[in-house]
Scaffold this motif. Structure first.
Motif, PDB file in Angstrom:
ATOM      1  N   HIS A   1       0.866  -1.195   0.000  1.00 25.56           N
ATOM      2  CA  HIS A   1       0.000   0.000   0.000  1.00 25.56           C
ATOM      3  C   HIS A   1       0.897   1.238   0.000  1.00 25.56           C
ATOM      4  O   HIS A   1       1.497   1.589   1.016  1.00 25.56           O
TER       5      HIS A   1
ATOM      6  N   HIS B   1       1.552   5.392  -1.693  1.00 28.80           N
ATOM      7  CA  HIS B   1       1.197   6.566  -2.497  1.00 28.80           C
ATOM      8  C   HIS B   1       2.467   7.116  -3.127  1.00 28.80           C
ATOM      9  O   HIS B   1       3.357   7.592  -2.425  1.00 28.80           O
TER      10      HIS B   1
ATOM     11  N   MET C   1      -1.303   3.327  -5.068  1.00 29.32           N
ATOM     12  CA  MET C   1      -2.657   3.857  -4.884  1.00 29.32           C
ATOM     13  C   MET C   1      -3.052   4.784  -6.029  1.00 29.32           C
ATOM     14  O   MET C   1      -2.209   5.508  -6.582  1.00 29.32           O
TER      15      MET C   1
ATOM     16  N   LYS D   1      -9.466  -0.103  -5.732  1.00 23.26           N
ATOM     17  CA  LYS D   1      -9.425   0.518  -4.412  1.00 23.26           C
ATOM     18  C   LYS D   1     -10.747   1.197  -4.118  1.00 23.26           C
ATOM     19  O   LYS D   1     -11.234   2.007  -4.911  1.00 23.26           O
TER      20      LYS D   1
ATOM     21  N   TYR E   1     -12.528   3.873  -1.956  1.00 24.57           N
ATOM     22  CA  TYR E   1     -12.517   4.997  -1.025  1.00 24.57           C
ATOM     23  C   TYR E   1     -13.970   5.404  -0.816  1.00 24.57           C
ATOM     24  O   TYR E   1     -14.602   5.895  -1.756  1.00 24.57           O
TER      25      TYR E   1
ATOM     26  N   HIS F   1      -4.682  -0.673   5.847  1.00 23.28           N
ATOM     27  CA  HIS F   1      -4.206   0.090   7.015  1.00 23.28           C
ATOM     28  C   HIS F   1      -5.160  -0.016   8.200  1.00 23.28           C
ATOM     29  O   HIS F   1      -5.737   0.984   8.624  1.00 23.28           O
TER      30      HIS F   1
ATOM     31  N   ASP G   1       1.474   2.659   3.534  1.00 24.95           N
ATOM     32  CA  ASP G   1       0.619   3.824   3.344  1.00 24.95           C
ATOM     33  C   ASP G   1       1.451   5.109   3.363  1.00 24.95           C
ATOM     34  O   ASP G   1       0.951   6.156   3.747  1.00 24.95           O
TER      35      ASP G   1
HETATM   36 ZN    ZN Z   1      -3.349   5.069   1.584  1.00 21.76          ZN
END
Ligand code: ZN
Ligand code: DOR
Length: 352
Positions: free
Chosen positions: A17, A19, A43, A105, A107, A181, A254
């Motif tokens: 995971h 970014h 991501m 993913k 969100y 996470h 993350d």
């Molecule tokens: Zn994230």
């Protein structure tokens, strides 16, 4: 895995995971991940979000161009698509057939950075899409927080399990799900005890810190991420899960860079930058728990097993040598980047 009093050698880990951002930010951070990790699940929450195979292909090409420019030849970005209310069955089929898109993913709309295009009602709007993902064996990576403003920020993960995770997995019991996470005892215990194909990633900050870290002697924005750090009892449950040897739990930093001024602001961004020193942070957490011997499973074996990918063949080594985390590292031309725990000293140092 080889552990001595002076060093740890383990199979090269992956970050499930991450970014990486885009443009000059991407160029500034990608080497940190490439140094420690072999692969990373990237991501899709760019502006605009990466919602199609074409967009993911273009983003992957931009990442690979930066890697080539910087002579980083052994790092593989694994791409994801951003699930929206409008993601179609055809989009899922194309993603599955692409070979390089490894997951979607979720969100929940408004949950975090660049999540405005996210899903407003998962089962109401996305059932056919989820059905296709289940059929193609395409994992769904879940940011597990409700966005209902009536729910206390610190309860949003636990409430998400009841309101979204349970109905989702009842409706699609064979869908591969990663609870990303996780930050709570409820999350850790749910993943440990649930039926069917489920995994969870755990960040270094949620293993090392509880929510006091955000307020120690004043507001500390560099410890603010989403889902936010929780109470000590939750941190303890996460350490227990990560170090248990249970293959459902694996590494996902993350790492989420934001310029210094965007964090140190009246309304600061959520995200901790940990790619610089990810393995040092994880090794510190595992050693504190007396479970260094479980680090390789968590960092290098359980993730590939969940995703059905080969385990890496190289190794990395950490040395027992103090590492003072820099106050900042270069980021964009306008601003530096402050790493997680800047100024603190870790007992381990990544060597190669
Ligand atoms: Zn994230
Ligand atoms: O703290 C976070 N930062 N949590 C997220 O879910 C998104 C991330 C980001 O992109 O900055």
């Amino acid at each position: 895995m080889q552990i001595t009093s002076a060093s740890i050698t383990l199979i090269r880990p992956d970050d499930w995971h991450l970014h990486l951002r885009d443009g000059e930010a991407l160029a500034a951070v990608v080497a940190d991940s490439a140094r420690q990790f072999s692969r990373a699940i990237v991501m899709p929450n760019l502006k605009p979000p990466v919602t199609t195979v074409e967009m993911a292909s273009a983003y992957k090409a931009r990442i690979e161009a930066v890697l080539a420019q910087q002579n980083l030849h052994s790092f593989t970005p694994l791409m994801t698509l951003y699930l929206t209310n409008n993601t179609s069955v055809e989009d899922v089929k194309k993603a599955a057939e692409s070979g390089f898109v490894k997951a979607f993913k979720l969100y929940p709309a408004g949950a975090t950075t660049n999540s405005d295009a996210g899903v407003t009602d998962l089962l109401g709007n996305c059932s056919r899409t989820l059905e296709a993902m289940q059929q193609y064996g395409m994992p769904l990576l879940v940011h597990g927080e409700v966005t209902d403003p009536r729910v206390d920020l610190f309860d949003r993960e636990a409430v998400f399990i009841d309101r979204v995770m349970l109905p989702l997995r009842r409706a699609f019991p064979a869908l591969k799900v990663v609870f990303e996470h996780i930050t709570t005892k409820q999350g850790a215990h749910y993943v440990r005890d649930a039926e069917g194909p489920i995994g969870a990633t755990i960040t270094p900050q949620h293993l090392l810190f509880n929510r006091n870290a955000i307020f120690q002697g004043g507001v500390r924005p560099h410890y603010y991420c989403l889902p936010v750090l929780k109470r000590e009892e939750h941190r303890i449950a996460l350490v227990e899960a990560a170090t248990s040897g249970n293959p459902r739990f694996f590494l996902g930093t993350d790492s989420a860079p934001h310029a210094k001024h965007a964090k140190e602001a009246s309304c600061g961004c959520a995200g901790c930058y940990s790619a610089l020193h990810a393995m040092e942070l994880y090794a510190t957490a595992f050693e504190k728990a007396g479970k260094l011997d479980q680090l390789e499973g968590f960092a290098s074996l359980h993730g590939p097993q969940f995703y059905g990918l080969p385990v890496n063949t190289e190794t990395i080594t950490l040395e027992r040598k103090e590492f003072e985390i820099p106050q900042q590292v270069p980021y964009t031309k306008d601003a530096p980047l402050v790493p997680l725990s800047a100024g603190e000293v870790l007992p381990w140092r990544f060597v190669a």
